[in-house]
Motif scaffolding. Structure first.
Motif, PDB file in Angstrom:
ATOM      1  N   THR A 174      -2.204  16.166   8.931  1.00 36.34           N
ATOM      2  CA  THR A 174      -1.739  15.394   7.780  1.00 36.34           C
ATOM      3  C   THR A 174      -2.640  14.196   7.536  1.00 36.34           C
ATOM      4  OG1 THR A 174       0.516  16.026   8.407  1.00 36.34           O
ATOM      5  CG2 THR A 174       0.288  14.321   6.717  1.00 36.34           C
ATOM      6  N   GLN A 175      -3.029  13.502   8.608  1.00 34.72           N
ATOM      7  CA  GLN A 175      -3.926  12.366   8.459  1.00 34.72           C
ATOM      8  C   GLN A 175      -5.304  12.806   7.953  1.00 34.72           C
ATOM      9  OE1 GLN A 175      -2.643  10.693  12.537  1.00 34.72           O
ATOM     10  NE2 GLN A 175      -3.719   8.991  11.542  1.00 34.72           N
ATOM     11  N   GLN A 176      -5.776  13.925   8.461  1.00 34.98           N
ATOM     12  CA  GLN A 176      -7.079  14.416   8.002  1.00 34.98           C
ATOM     13  C   GLN A 176      -7.047  14.717   6.507  1.00 34.98           C
ATOM     14  OE1 GLN A 176      -9.189  17.357  10.509  1.00 34.98           O
ATOM     15  NE2 GLN A 176      -7.586  17.030  12.034  1.00 34.98           N
ATOM     16  N   TYR A 177      -5.947  15.312   6.061  1.00 34.85           N
ATOM     17  CA  TYR A 177      -5.851  15.599   4.637  1.00 34.85           C
ATOM     18  C   TYR A 177      -5.749  14.306   3.834  1.00 34.85           C
ATOM     19  CZ  TYR A 177      -4.197  17.021   0.101  1.00 34.85           C
ATOM     20  OH  TYR A 177      -4.072  17.168  -1.250  1.00 34.85           O
ATOM     21  N   ALA A 178      -4.959  13.350   4.334  1.00 35.98           N
ATOM     22  CA  ALA A 178      -4.822  12.064   3.656  1.00 35.98           C
ATOM     23  C   ALA A 178      -6.186  11.391   3.524  1.00 35.98           C
ATOM     24  CB  ALA A 178      -3.858  11.170   4.424  1.00 35.98           C
ATOM     25  N   ALA A 198      -0.385   9.432   5.080  1.00 40.50           N
ATOM     26  CA  ALA A 198       0.103  10.611   5.800  1.00 40.50           C
ATOM     27  C   ALA A 198       1.628  10.635   5.808  1.00 40.50           C
ATOM     28  CB  ALA A 198      -0.442  10.615   7.225  1.00 40.50           C
ATOM     29  N   ARG A 199       2.239   9.454   6.040  1.00 41.13           N
ATOM     30  CA  ARG A 199       3.697   9.394   6.022  1.00 41.13           C
ATOM     31  C   ARG A 199       4.243   9.770   4.652  1.00 41.13           C
ATOM     32  NH1 ARG A 199       6.628  11.009   8.186  1.00 41.13           N
ATOM     33  NH2 ARG A 199       8.347   9.838   7.265  1.00 41.13           N
ATOM     34  N   LYS A 200       3.562   9.282   3.624  1.00 43.41           N
ATOM     35  CA  LYS A 200       4.022   9.576   2.277  1.00 43.41           C
ATOM     36  C   LYS A 200       3.873  11.070   1.980  1.00 43.41           C
ATOM     37  CE  LYS A 200       4.127   7.025  -2.025  1.00 43.41           C
ATOM     38  NZ  LYS A 200       3.549   5.874  -2.761  1.00 43.41           N
ATOM     39  N   ILE A 201       2.807  11.662   2.467  1.00 42.29           N
ATOM     40  CA  ILE A 201       2.606  13.109   2.288  1.00 42.29           C
ATOM     41  C   ILE A 201       3.710  13.876   3.004  1.00 42.29           C
ATOM     42  CG2 ILE A 201       1.088  15.028   2.929  1.00 42.29           C
ATOM     43  CD1 ILE A 201      -1.287  13.097   2.420  1.00 42.29           C
ATOM     44  N   GLU A 202       4.035  13.437   4.221  1.00 43.29           N
ATOM     45  CA  GLU A 202       5.089  14.112   4.988  1.00 43.29           C
ATOM     46  C   GLU A 202       6.447  13.979   4.300  1.00 43.29           C
ATOM     47  OE1 GLU A 202       5.244  15.729   8.033  1.00 43.29           O
ATOM     48  OE2 GLU A 202       3.098  15.682   8.525  1.00 43.29           O
ATOM     49  N   ASP A 203       6.652  12.854   3.607  1.00 45.64           N
ATOM     50  CA  ASP A 203       7.910  12.673   2.890  1.00 45.64           C
ATOM     51  C   ASP A 203       7.969  13.494   1.604  1.00 45.64           C
ATOM     52  OD1 ASP A 203       8.808  10.906   4.778  1.00 45.64           O
ATOM     53  OD2 ASP A 203       8.221   9.103   3.661  1.00 45.64           O
ATOM     54  N   THR A 204       6.775  13.876   1.092  1.00 43.50           N
ATOM     55  CA  THR A 204       6.699  14.548  -0.210  1.00 43.50           C
ATOM     56  C   THR A 204       6.641  16.062  -0.092  1.00 43.50           C
ATOM     57  OG1 THR A 204       5.509  12.621  -1.061  1.00 43.50           O
ATOM     58  CG2 THR A 204       5.421  14.631  -2.391  1.00 43.50           C
ATOM     59  N   TYR A 205       5.894  16.551   0.900  1.00 44.13           N
ATOM     60  CA  TYR A 205       5.676  17.990   1.040  1.00 44.13           C
ATOM     61  C   TYR A 205       6.235  18.501   2.353  1.00 44.13           C
ATOM     62  CZ  TYR A 205       2.144  17.095  -2.594  1.00 44.13           C
ATOM     63  OH  TYR A 205       1.497  16.729  -3.734  1.00 44.13           O
ATOM     64  N   ASP A 206       6.531  19.809   2.391  1.00 43.51           N
ATOM     65  CA  ASP A 206       6.897  20.401   3.670  1.00 43.51           C
ATOM     66  C   ASP A 206       5.632  20.784   4.425  1.00 43.51           C
ATOM     67  OD1 ASP A 206       5.979  22.983   2.844  1.00 43.51           O
ATOM     68  OD2 ASP A 206       7.924  23.433   1.958  1.00 43.51           O
ATOM     69  N   LYS A 207       5.798  21.196   5.655  1.00 48.25           N
ATOM     70  CA  LYS A 207       4.652  21.454   6.529  1.00 48.25           C
ATOM     71  C   LYS A 207       3.754  22.572   5.994  1.00 48.25           C
ATOM     72  CE  LYS A 207       5.203  18.570  10.035  1.00 48.25           C
ATOM     73  NZ  LYS A 207       4.167  17.622  10.460  1.00 48.25           N
ATOM     74  N   THR A 219       0.832  -1.197   0.000  1.00 52.10           N
ATOM     75  CA  THR A 219       0.000   0.000   0.000  1.00 52.10           C
ATOM     76  C   THR A 219       0.867   1.248   0.000  1.00 52.10           C
ATOM     77  OG1 THR A 219      -1.761  -1.140   1.176  1.00 52.10           O
ATOM     78  CG2 THR A 219      -1.793   1.265   1.224  1.00 52.10           C
ATOM     79  N   TYR A 220       1.891   1.244   0.838  1.00 50.06           N
ATOM     80  CA  TYR A 220       2.773   2.404   0.892  1.00 50.06           C
ATOM     81  C   TYR A 220       3.484   2.615  -0.443  1.00 50.06           C
ATOM     82  CZ  TYR A 220       6.301   5.700   2.460  1.00 50.06           C
ATOM     83  OH  TYR A 220       7.082   6.802   2.597  1.00 50.06           O
ATOM     84  N   ALA A 221       3.890   1.505  -1.039  1.00 51.24           N
ATOM     85  CA  ALA A 221       4.675   1.607  -2.273  1.00 51.24           C
ATOM     86  C   ALA A 221       3.841   2.089  -3.450  1.00 51.24           C
ATOM     87  CB  ALA A 221       5.301   0.254  -2.592  1.00 51.24           C
ATOM     88  N   PHE A 222       2.576   1.672  -3.509  1.00 54.43           N
ATOM     89  CA  PHE A 222       1.789   1.934  -4.716  1.00 54.43           C
ATOM     90  C   PHE A 222       0.633   2.898  -4.530  1.00 54.43           C
ATOM     91  CE2 PHE A 222       3.671  -2.297  -5.394  1.00 54.43           C
ATOM     92  CZ  PHE A 222       4.393  -2.037  -6.549  1.00 54.43           C
ATOM     93  N   ASP A 223       0.338   3.291  -3.318  1.00 57.44           N
ATOM     94  CA  ASP A 223      -0.787   4.212  -3.083  1.00 57.44           C
ATOM     95  C   ASP A 223      -0.303   5.643  -3.308  1.00 57.44           C
ATOM     96  OD1 ASP A 223      -3.252   5.098  -2.489  1.00 57.44           O
ATOM     97  OD2 ASP A 223      -3.231   4.577  -0.374  1.00 57.44           O
ATOM     98  N   ASP A 224      -0.604   6.209  -4.474  1.00 59.01           N
ATOM     99  CA  ASP A 224      -0.141   7.548  -4.803  1.00 59.01           C
ATOM    100  C   ASP A 224      -0.909   8.600  -4.017  1.00 59.01           C
ATOM    101  OD1 ASP A 224       1.721   6.639  -6.621  1.00 59.01           O
ATOM    102  OD2 ASP A 224       0.287   6.667  -8.281  1.00 59.01           O
ATOM    103  N   ILE A 225      -0.265   9.726  -3.817  1.00 61.80           N
ATOM    104  CA  ILE A 225      -0.922  10.861  -3.171  1.00 61.80           C
ATOM    105  C   ILE A 225      -1.788  11.564  -4.211  1.00 61.80           C
ATOM    106  CG2 ILE A 225      -0.586  13.047  -1.973  1.00 61.80           C
ATOM    107  CD1 ILE A 225       2.243  12.013  -1.243  1.00 61.80           C
ATOM    108  N   PRO A 226      -3.082  11.634  -4.004  1.00 60.07           N
ATOM    109  CA  PRO A 226      -3.928  12.341  -4.979  1.00 60.07           C
ATOM    110  C   PRO A 226      -3.494  13.796  -5.112  1.00 60.07           C
ATOM    111  CG  PRO A 226      -5.260  11.042  -3.464  1.00 60.07           C
ATOM    112  CD  PRO A 226      -3.873  11.044  -2.910  1.00 60.07           C
ATOM    113  N   ASP A 227      -3.420  14.248  -6.341  1.00 53.45           N
ATOM    114  CA  ASP A 227      -3.046  15.626  -6.631  1.00 53.45           C
ATOM    115  C   ASP A 227      -4.264  16.516  -6.432  1.00 53.45           C
ATOM    116  OD1 ASP A 227      -2.202  18.039  -7.595  1.00 53.45           O
ATOM    117  OD2 ASP A 227      -1.576  17.288  -9.560  1.00 53.45           O
TER     118      ASP A 227
END
Length: 884
Positions: A250-254, A275-284, A160-168
């Motif tokens: 972050t979780q709420q946004y995810a 949420a972890r993937k979002i935190e790795d991709t974007y700054d706060k 899931t972590y590997a393939f679940d993309d962050i929706p744009d």
């Protein structure tokens, strides 16, 4: 089990993986998910940078998700019956295990049940010790079960972590499009979603800090995960307890981005991973901006910009301190609403001050206090803060936030706007943000509604019967822009301006008949037989002249007089002689695109040749307006004539801009003004020379414009026919060089007789003419147009072409002065010796010393005066009242 498993870049001691260290995957080991490494530890739970667990403390395994821990030892940083382990996971509020003991927890006094005075298990009474053991066993069992679930699903989690993309956000968040008037003021929003996405760097920091203070005050410090929420979800899955879903921002946004619903273990795991993937991709700063652009604030507002408009009519893009910027107090109101924007039936009333002011104020204060605690607001500013009461008065719960103009008269315009966007290939305006500027002038639109709506007390329509209905359209002749449009009061109802049908134009259509005749070489200086009202070739068909009769000119009526007085007979013969297809062709070239046959068949003139539909569907009566047309298209034709023969397609959309991902707007489409020369300018000028005389002579009414502003016009009516002998449609069309406007008056529902307020039959020059005059004066004043004149036209063409009249018979001159003394004759001027000495035919005879020898002797043989093309025939006025 031995070795370690790495999931999503994290090492999980206890299973063999390249580069991994041997370990145990049993209770007391650990699982890492989402990039956090958790070393194995006997009897301990370790999370990221958390401190080692207290030696000897009872603990059952751990699962780390992005640096947050779940286990029996530590849940969100709250110790269970022992010393605190590691640091607390930032979130809303930590949840302590339920205990009947004092405020310190199971052990006694002191936060968390630790510190001096804590009693061990041996010091407890037998019953208390028994209860403590039961609680410990239950806690261990729950935690162990959660770990088993997590470890069993670790491979699924990893995938899931590997393939679940962050929706744009640019693809999943529909953003509102706006429509603006010609002057730039907003008319309405288009689409179902009231959202305006604002780039992160443009959102006021006060708003960001207020939201973080209300929802997740440690947001800028943590790694995005609230593991205690995951533990609670797991427990709820097991126990069937009440759902609890407190999460980080972050979780709420995810959750919102992935459209995750429900509060359960599976959703919580995916939410945490995303949420972890979002935190790795974007700054706060980017994360909180994504969150603010996405969430629901109530009042129809999706995203913080729409919320700022809905609650305070402000923008979050205005920097703090500047005029009309969001204040800290206002930001706190918006932040307080997020927890629950609207009431829940049978439950909490929410935090919108409109519904629950007390709760809103309480959470508003909580937010401001947290802002002070986090250093985002000074204590002095907090002390001075006052609750912004205007958040109450701005809200209309029964109002709308999107396409609010639909139910108003302007709603008819939006239908045209959407159709034009479709023609441009813009079909995603409900999903993508566009800024659409239209041609409607708000002041002129108001003038149109004031003049034509029965709801307007200043309108002539307000005194007519309730079933009477008007329509008014105004177009700029120079470019085709629709300046004002009134098709009825209900923008979602029947559009009398053209959206839903047409009306019989009557004599207003004669403008096209004249233009067709001029194309054939006819002249406005021609004469017609007004008595020839039977077509013997067509079985003795009688031509209705609508009661018009002028024996003074009879067989030699000028075309000018026939036009102003609106006789039908000459236009019938004119049309028959050249062919009705010629009239249809001119109407099409001028702007008419839709006509209805007598059987109500709709004919699109843009798709057929006029000869294919006339005379087969549109017979000779087309020459004086028997067949229905749309108001907007008829006014488009009028505008072509006002533009001296150059056609511009009537349109509403002026420009279209689309927002790029960086928030900048770029023009993607708009109007393309391409005038098409359709008519000879001199011919049109010669017609306008006559039509300019009509405003001052319309059914006995003077509709001349204020300040003697030059204009031309044509009125018209159409009878009910089978339904009765009175009129069912009345029109008045007229234009200056800057505005072409047309008014139709008929009835709503079943077609019936139209009456003026005094009960008399309505003609075009009556109520419609007054509506036109009122609108034109108001519109010219609002636009501050300079007074312009049409070029002076002259009659062109051959007076013998098409005409069926005879030249006027010579008329014996009258003798205005049969008196005895020529010096007393008012017809003689000083030094006019011909007159004074009896040689003037107007003198009435030879004057011999003051004696009149016969009185009627002209004293010569005068030549009969030539016909005056601008005044009908000698002795007849040129501006007789128009019965149309």
């Amino acid at each position: 089990m031995g070795g370690s498993a790495a999931v999503g870049g994290a090492r999980v001691p206890g299973s063999p993986v390249s580069g991994g260290a041997p370990g145990r995957a049993s209770v007391g080991g650990s699982a890492a998910v989402g990039g956090a490494r958790v070393p194995g530890s006997s009897g301990s739970a370790s999370v990221g940078s958390a401190r080692p667990a207290v030696p000897g403390r009872a603990s059952v395994g751990a699962a780390a998700v992005g640096g947050a821990a779940v286990g029996g030892a530590a849940v969100g940083g709250a110790a269970v019956g022992g010393a605190p382990v590691g640091r607390a996971v930032p979130g809303r509020a930590s949840v302590r295990p339920v205990s009947p003991a004092g405020p310190g927890g199971p052990g006694g006094a002191g936060p968390g049940g630790t510190g001096p005075g804590r009693r061990g298990a041996a010091a407890l009474s037998p019953d208390a010790a028994k209860r403590a053991r039961r609680r410990k066993i239950a806690n261990w069992s729950i935690a162990a079960f959660a770990v088993v679930i997590m470890l069993a699903g670790v491979s699924i989690v990893g995938l899931t972590y590997a393939f679940d993309d962050i929706p744009d956000i640019n693809t999943f968040e529909p953003e509102i499009s706006t429509v603006a008037y010609a002057d730039g003021t907003e008319l309405t929003k288009l689409g179902e979603h009231n959202r305006t996405v604002v780039p992160d760097e443009k959102i006021s920091p006060l708003v960001k800090h207020a939201v973080a203070a209300a929802e997740d005050k440690k947001f800028y410090d943590h790694s995005g995960i609230d593991l205690k929420g995951i533990a609670r979800a797991a427990w709820n899955n097991i126990s069937g307890g009440n759902t609890q879903g407190a999460s980080t921002i972050t979780q709420q946004y995810a959750r919102h981005a992935a459209e995750l619903t429900g509060i359960n273990y599976n959703r919580k795991i995916r939410e945490a991973l995303l949420a972890r993937k979002i935190e790795d991709t974007y700054d706060k700063d980017q994360i909180i901006s994504l969150y603010l652009n996405a969430i629901w604030f109530g009042r129809g507002a999706e995203g913080v910009e729409a919320a700022a408009k809905a609650y305070f009519n402000k923008s979050v893009t205005t920097p703090p301190g500047e005029k009309n910027a969001i204040t800290a107090s206002e930001a706190a109101v918006l932040a307080a609403v997020i927890k629950q924007p609207e009431p829940i039936k049978g439950g909490h009333a929410g935090y919108d001050p409109h519904y629950n002011l007390e709760a809103s104020k309480e959470r508003w204060g909580y937010t401001l206090d947290n802002m002070v605690e986090m250093g985002w607001l000074s204590a002095e500013d907090r002390a001075k803060a006052e609750y912004p009461e205007k958040s109450l008065v701005k809200y209309n719960p029964d109002g709308c936030v999107s396409e609010c103009a639909n139910s108003k008269p302007i709603g008819h315009v939006l239908k045209y706007v959407k159709a034009e966007l479709e023609e441009m290939g813009i079909t995603d305006w409900q999903q993508r943000p566009y800024r659409i500027k239209i041609s409607i002038n708000p002041a002129m639109q108001k003038a149109a509604e004031d003049a034509a709506s029965r709801k307007s007390k200043s309108s002539p329509m307000s005194k007519t019967d309730e079933n009477h209905q008007a329509a008014l359209v105004a177009i700029d002749p120079t470019n085709g822009q629709v300046l004002a449009y009134y098709g009825g009061d209900d923008g979602q109802g029947f559009d009398y301006g053209g959206g839903n049908g047409g009306h019989n134009p009557g004599s207003t259509f004669k403008m096209y008949t004249i233009a067709a005749g001029l194309r054939e070489g006819m002249s406005m200086d021609s004469y017609w037989d007004s008595t020839k009202n039977v077509d013997e070739e067509r079985g003795g068909r009688e031509i209705s002249n609508a009661g018009r009769d002028d024996p003074a000119c009879a067989k030699y009526c000028s075309l000018e007089k026939m036009t102003i007085d609106s006789f039908n007979v000459p236009f019938y013969w004119m049309t028959k002689e050249m062919g009705p297809e010629k009239v249809v062709a001119v109407a099409r070239d001028a702007g008419i695109r839709t006509m209805w046959t007598d059987e109500d068949e709709v004919i699109n003139l843009a798709e057929v040749e006029p000869s294919a539909v006339a005379p087969s569907k549109f017979d000779v009566e087309v020459g004086f307006g028997q067949y229905k047309v749309k108001v907007i298209e008829h006014v488009n034709g009028l505008a072509t004539l006002a533009n001296r023969g150059s056609y511009n397609k009537a349109h509403f959309v002026v420009s279209v801009e689309k927002k790029r991902a960086d928030g900048e707007w770029v023009k993607v489409n708009g109007e393309q003004i391409k005038p098409e020369k359709k008519f000879d300018t001199e011919q049109i000028d010669s017609m306008l020379k006559v039509l300019q005389k009509i405003p001052g002579a319309s059914d006995g009414n003077d509709h001349s414009l204020a300040n003697d502003r030059p204009a031309f016009a044509k009125s018209g009516t159409w009878e009910l026919g089978k339904e009765g002998g009175t009129n069912g449609d009345a029109w008045y069309l007229g234009a200056t060089t800057q505005i072409a406007a047309g008014v139709w008056v008929g009835t709503s529902g079943a077609r019936s007789a139209i009456k003026d307020p005094d009960g008399s039959d309505m003609y075009g020059g009556d109520t419609p003419g007054q509506i036109w005059e009122d609108f034109m004066n108001a519109a010219n004043k609002a636009a501050k147009y300079e007074i312009e004149s049409f070029p002076e036209g002259s009659f062109v063409g051959d007076p013998s072409v098409l005409a069926n009249g005879v030249s006027p018979a010579p008329k014996a001159p009258e003798n205005p002065n049969p008196g005895n003394n020529p010096n007393s004759s008012p017809s003689c001027q000083p030094f006019d010796f011909n007159c004074l000495f009896g040689n003037n035919p107007n003198n009435g005879g030879n004057n011999n010393g003051g004696n009149n020898n016969g009185g009627n002797n002209p004293g010569g043989n005068p030549t009969p005066p030539a016909p005056n093309p601008t005044n009908g025939i000698p002795g007849l006025p040129g501006n007789d009242d128009d019965d149309d």
